[in-house]
Design an enzyme around this catalytic site. Structure first.
Site, PDB file in Angstrom:
ATOM      1  N   GLY A 198       0.807  -1.205   0.000  1.00  0.00           N
ATOM      2  CA  GLY A 198       0.000   0.000   0.000  1.00  0.00           C
ATOM      3  C   GLY A 198       0.840   1.254   0.000  1.00  0.00           C
ATOM      4  O   GLY A 198       0.291   2.371   0.030  1.00  0.00           O
ATOM      5  N   ASP A 199       2.155   1.112  -0.042  1.00  0.00           N
ATOM      6  CA  ASP A 199       3.057   2.264  -0.066  1.00  0.00           C
ATOM      7  C   ASP A 199       4.265   1.875  -0.906  1.00  0.00           C
ATOM      8  O   ASP A 199       4.209   0.932  -1.684  1.00  0.00           O
ATOM      9  CB  ASP A 199       3.434   2.675   1.361  1.00  0.00           C
ATOM     10  CG  ASP A 199       3.684   4.174   1.500  1.00  0.00           C
ATOM     11  OD1 ASP A 199       4.370   4.738   0.617  1.00  0.00           O
ATOM     12  OD2 ASP A 199       3.217   4.777   2.472  1.00  0.00           O
TER      13      ASP A 199
END
Length: 478
Positions: free
Chosen positions: A259-260
């Protein structure tokens, strides 16, 4: 008869999941049954004279019993062998629920196939510690930090490995608290080793960390390889690997869904990082595959105030990822990002290929100095192939502090069905280019037959040869 023709983004997203499925299938096919009394071998920087199993210290792998005390007792007991050939702690098949525990020197944590270390979701299992001195504040808030699940400080010769054993951070409850603004302290990282040297993290599957997965900080001589790291693509701050104020680092053969940023190279935050003054340098990133629709394959920064230099990256792959190499900095950061060399990227479905920003303005507190300007120079990219791209390059420096020394050669970018009308946005940057499609902005002057530099010598960690180590299995796989 008319047939449904999926769009390129749909096709490539399906391809992403097929790739993940193939990787999982290959992992399953590589599994082997190990009988009691048989030898299990594995590669490591050093082998150990003494062996113990978590069950020797009362460990219970039922998935519900807390093993925090068992892990802590095991490490404490095995630390006595640090000067007598070291020790290895074997985590056998089962589900081993635990809170935070620290490792010791001359020590191997080996997670067998079929073993899952389950991170407790109880905040009380993660003692609070001070913010990192190069950050000044926690990343999630002004308070302290919850201890990482697996940690250690001032250690030498530490191996965390297995035969594709799993560490599950069970991060969903932490993500919910973060989104709801209920955290005054920074979420636990999965693995954080501080002020340490001779580190190996390898041959594991890491899933669902509460925040960053692997965070070596103020450390050196680090090998991180043969890892599968996954979290939902909408999970907050689940960076894959974050080397931070570290020297002599190898990241190799890693698959990350995040997610990053998949790999985020860091060195401290604003005035705290400037004061601490410890750069990240001498790093090779090789054969990393990334899926991260909202972040980067490799990010340099944004916390780069101690400096980032001599970073090499080669044979990289990104699928359905926001950007390839992203430089993130801002006034107040100070520091530098220099001598960055990238050779070989294969990219599919990207928002940007090249993304550089001098306006990444998150700050720890109001004490940052707006006159502390970063230096960005000598950034080389070559041999890049990309397909289904929305925008080739979004590259911005800082007014009065231009980012210089960019070099781009042999870059072919195929555009999506709905690309940006402006393919190159270049502000306050300067450099050279050759054989780049679509044609670059005028700031990146095409001077004809040039070849961007890529060092031929090896950094020291790339010359380390692993030993073949072993232990005798105590029980059969389930």
């Amino acid at each position: 008869m008319a047939f449904f023709q999926p769009s390129k983004p749909v096709t490539n997203l399906v391809a992403s999941f097929l790739l993940l499925g193939l990787i999982n299938i290959s992992i399953v096919e590589s599994r082997r049954h190990v009988l009691e009394g048989s030898d299990v071998s594995y590669p490591a920087i050093n082998c150990r004279k003494h062996t113990a199993f978590l069950t020797d210290f009362g460990g219970n792998g039922d998935g519900t019993t807390s093993n925090t005390a068992a892990f802590q007792a095991a490490v404490q007991n095995l630390s006595q062998f640090a000067d007598d050939g070291g020790a290895q702690l074997i985590v056998p098949p089962g589900k081993w629920l635990t809170g935070s525990f620290n490792l010791t020197s001359h020590f191997t944590l080996f997670i067998q196939y079929g073993a899952v270390i389950l991170a407790s979701q109880d905040e009380g299992e993660y003692p609070l510690i001070e913010p990192l001195p190069s950050y000044g504040h926690g990343r999630d808030g002004p308070g302290g930090r919850f201890s990482s699940l697996i940690g250690g400080s001032h250690l030498t010769d530490v191996v965390i490995t297995g035969d594709n054993g799993t560490i599950d951070g069970q991060g969903s409850s932490w993500w919910d608290k973060f989104h709801q603004g209920k955290l005054a302290n920074t979420r636990p990282y999965m693995i954080e080793l501080m002020y340490s040297n001779q580190i190996q993290i390898s041959n594991l599957t890491l899933i669902n960390s509460p925040s960053w997965f692997v965070h070596p900080v103020y450390s050196s001589d680090i090998i991180m390889q043969d890892l599968t790291i996954t979290a939902p693509v909408d999970s907050p701050n689940t960076d894959g690997i974050d080397p931070d104020s570290c020297k002599n680092v190898k990241i190799q053969d890693v698959f990350i869904v995040s997610g990053d940023d998949c790999v985020a190279v860091k060195s401290g935050w604003d005035q705290y990082g400037i004061s601490f003054g410890m750069p990240t340098e001498q790093m090779i990133i090789r054969r990393v595959t990334c899926i991260s629709p909202d972040s980067a394959l490799v990010a340099l920064g944004s916390e780069m105030s101690g400096g980032i230099t001599n970073i090499r990256a080669e044979d990289l792959t990104a699928i359905n990822t926001e950007s390839a190499i992203r430089i993130k900095t801002a006034p107040g950061r100070g520091g530098y990002v220099t001598d960055i060399f990238v050779d070989g990227m294969n990219l599919q479905t990207m928002k940007y290929v090249f993304w550089t920003t001098g306006a990444y303005g998150q700050h720890p507190d109001p004490g940052w100095d707006p006159k502390a300007l970063p230096k960005v120079d000598h950034i080389h990219y070559r041999n890049v192939v990309a397909q289904n791209v929305t925008m080739a390059g979004n590259m911005g420096g800082i007014d009065g502090d231009s980012f210089t020394g960019f070099c781009l050669t042999n870059v072919t970018i195929g555009l999506s069905d709905n690309p940006k009308k402006l393919q190159w946005n270049c502000t306050d940057i300067a450099g050279l280019s050759h054989n780049v499609t679509p044609k670059t902005c005028t700031n990146l002057v095409d001077e004809g037959l040039i070849e961007c530099e890529y060092p031929k010598d090896l950094i020291p960690i790339d010359t380390v040869q692993l030993q073949t180590c072993s232990f005798t299995a105590k029980n059969q796989f389930l």
